[in-house]
Write a protein that holds these residues in place. Structure first.
Motif, short mmCIF file in Angstrom:
data_model
loop_
_atom_site.label_atom_id
_atom_site.label_comp_id
_atom_site.label_asym_id
_atom_site.label_seq_id
_atom_site.Cartn_x
_atom_site.Cartn_y
_atom_site.Cartn_z
N ASP A 68 0.85 -1.18 0.00
CA ASP A 68 0.00 0.00 0.00
C ASP A 68 0.89 1.23 0.00
O ASP A 68 2.01 1.20 0.47
N LEU A 69 0.35 2.31 -0.53
CA LEU A 69 1.15 3.53 -0.58
C LEU A 69 0.93 4.40 0.64
O LEU A 69 1.50 5.47 0.77
N SER A 95 2.53 -0.54 -8.85
CA SER A 95 1.25 -1.16 -8.55
C SER A 95 1.24 -1.46 -7.06
O SER A 95 2.15 -2.08 -6.54
N SER A 96 0.21 -1.01 -6.39
CA SER A 96 0.22 -1.14 -4.93
C SER A 96 -1.09 -1.68 -4.39
O SER A 96 -1.97 -2.08 -5.13
N SER A 97 -1.17 -1.69 -3.08
CA SER A 97 -2.39 -2.11 -2.38
C SER A 97 -2.78 -3.56 -2.67
O SER A 97 -3.95 -3.87 -2.86
#
Lengths: 365, 365
Positions: A68-69, A95-97
DNA sequence: TTGTATGCGTTATCAT
DNA sequence: ATGATAACGCATACAA
């Protein structure tokens, strides 16, 4: 949009020549080169990088996979990665979360062919499987992995030593009853900091009663809730080690609201050294984590692997977490209390873990 | 790595069939489909997305061009973009820290062919030219542009109304002598907030003597420097409007260090509503900017353009900046002072600008 | 020095 | 339903 073919036509040459001119790969006559350049400018030609990377087999893009950011820590890591990437004219595909293994895999798959390597922050549980499946497909660097994967480069924070040092600081100040405000369960950073806390207390022959451990989740509201718990406990601790700064700040705010003075009535130490740590009242004594450095180093490490010059040994790197003494524990060492300049304290003059203390920092101690 | 050809061979079919099965584009017999799936799994086949996008002409990637990732505002914008992207299974290709036109152009060029559209944050001066050159090549959404570009979608913050509301708040509290701590010169947000400040004072028939305007740069140290200046001025202002929260927090800290009480001796209002604004002492009255929303909306806007359903009118969107009253100005409206929950205050019940106040928010008023 | 032709890994258009 | 084969836009080995 103009393609290489359009440029070739406009310059009355073959596409091969255009390619040669634009990439400066082979000798081309002054005259034709000029024609190509003007034609390209005329048509405002931009090479299609996707097509380019198809033949060259390299993209100049690094993939970044994060849980996550959220929070200053993550954004600083990304920023570090991006800074280092820019220096080498790389871009990052982010690409996160990603909660679980499947999500990580689909994200990684859709990066296939568009990245030269991957930086993967797999700090939470259950992501080890993802690593195994990605490993071997592309150069990989892990940030804060739960376990070491053989042959895979990894970077992590010296959470254990940092936490131990913070608690030792409190012990040196004479605190007998030190509580901890823990981070979320399953989070490797939280676990390591807890381990450092326990280790320091055990080494000092202190009681490890569970009643001194309060549950938090790294977010401010949990700090408030914990403050209420702490104030309500029959024997109030004289100091609290909060596993990150946001919770520490919430603690201080809540304690103040309840009429308690920090550090006179209760000492608080945090972890992370976020930007505002030195600006709250009292300035927060905390453990500095160089999130930005972590990102920069991860990227440089990956680039080193890409250039093929990666040594096999020493694949794991530990970034030190160093104690920064301010005022929230009541020990204002001369020279530190009035330092408001950002990130300027000399780390060398401070007690705390270093990367060279590799043994005690080892996991599962 | 296995290619589509390897899968075809392993499944004893043509590559066309493999493509059909994997993309579920055409009818394929149950039996062969099964063979293809198992072959693909067996070989751990990951399609090369670069090659894919070469023929399909779409990448499922959005480019993001930023001046810098520093500060909570930028990282929240990115996070918003990423969140919205994830919802639509898009990824983001990030490049930041671009100082001038040339750097922006090279970054944009190296995204050519690997993105479906671009989100460009061109808040500083001299980047208008970049916009013109990118415009037309790919779908574009601007964040905080200095000027409107015809036919280009843009999103921005209601800086003017937000600042005006903050100063009006101080005026309503009876402050006669209100100073401003400005942001960096050339920054559009800083300029708009300054404009709001001046407008509010002018509307209230206040003196606009330049001595009440102090120079800052959005960073904490400049807040400290300004505090010294303010305290040293012969007629000390009774309130300061800081153009962002980090400077406001530094001001409060410095004032406290000088023995002044906030808000009793001097009131402070900030701008941004960063995460810790409510946790400092006193809790900071500030203007909330929904950076995360800004990012989310920018991405959704871009996706709307990509799907072709973008209306021509209303290409400019303004996100409201709303006043959040806490305690640093001494006016603790009932119900707000004890609210420690994150981002929970109902915006509807608060004074402040809204997106519908489009006229006063117009630039160059 | 320059042009021709092949291949990169896909999708898509034809056939069959 | 399936298989050849031609793009996609570029780099490059080989010829000339």
């Amino acid at each position: 949009m103009a393609t290489i073919r359009d440029v070739a036509e406009a310059a009355s040459v073959s596409i091969a020549t255009v390619s040669r001119v634009l990439n400066k790969k082979a000798r081309v006559s002054e005259e034709t080169a000029r024609r190509v350049w003007t034609a390209a400018a005329e048509l405002d030609y931009w090479p299609n990088e996707a097509a380019r990377s198809l033949t060259t087999n390299q993209t100049h893009v690094i993939g970044v996979l994060l849980p996550d950011l959220h929070g200053e820590f993550f954004s600083e890591v990304i920023r570090g990665i991006d800074q280092a990437a820019r220096e080498s004219r790389y871009q990052i595909l982010v690409s996160s979360s990603h909660a679980d293994h499947d999500e990580v895999m689909t994200a990684a798959k859709s990066m296939q062919g568009r990245i030269d390597g991957l930086i993967f922050m797999a700090s939470d549980n259950g992501l080890a499987e993802s690593v195994d499946r990605i490993q071997g497909r592309m150069p990989l660097v892990l940030i804060n992995p739960r376990r070491i994967v053989k042959g895979t480069a990894s970077l992590r924070i010296g959470n254990f030593l940092g936490a131990r040092e913070a608690v030792n600081h409190l012990l040196r100040l004479g605190h007998e009853d030190i509580a901890i405000l823990k981070g979320p369960a399953g989070n490797i950073d939280a676990e390591e900091r807890l381990r450092g806390y326990r280790h320091a207390l055990a080494a000092a022959d202190r009681d490890l009663g569970a009643s001194r451990e309060f549950q938090g989740d790294f977010l401010e509201p949990s700090g408030y809730r914990a403050a209420a718990e702490i104030l309500g406990s029959r024997r109030r601790p004289t100091a609290v080690f909060a596993c990150n700064d946001m919770m520490a700040i919430a603690l201080i705010s809540a304690f103040g609201g309840a009429g308690l003075k920090v550090p006179e009535d209760i000492a608080v130490v945090g972890f992370d050294d976020v930007a505002i740590a030195r600006y709250i009242h009292p300035p927060l004594t905390t453990v500095r984590v160089e999130a930005n450095q972590l990102g920069q180093r991860a990227l440089r490490r990956l680039l080193a692997i890409l250039s093929g010059g990666e040594a096999e040994g020493a694949v794991e790197e530990v970034l030190p977490a160093t104690l920064v003494v301010r005022e929230s524990c009541g020990a204002s060492l001369a020279g530190y209390s009035t330092d408001y300049s950002r990130r300027k304290e000399s780390p060398g003059s401070m007690p705390g873990g270093t990367a060279r203390d590799s043994d005690p920092e080892a996991r599962g101690d």
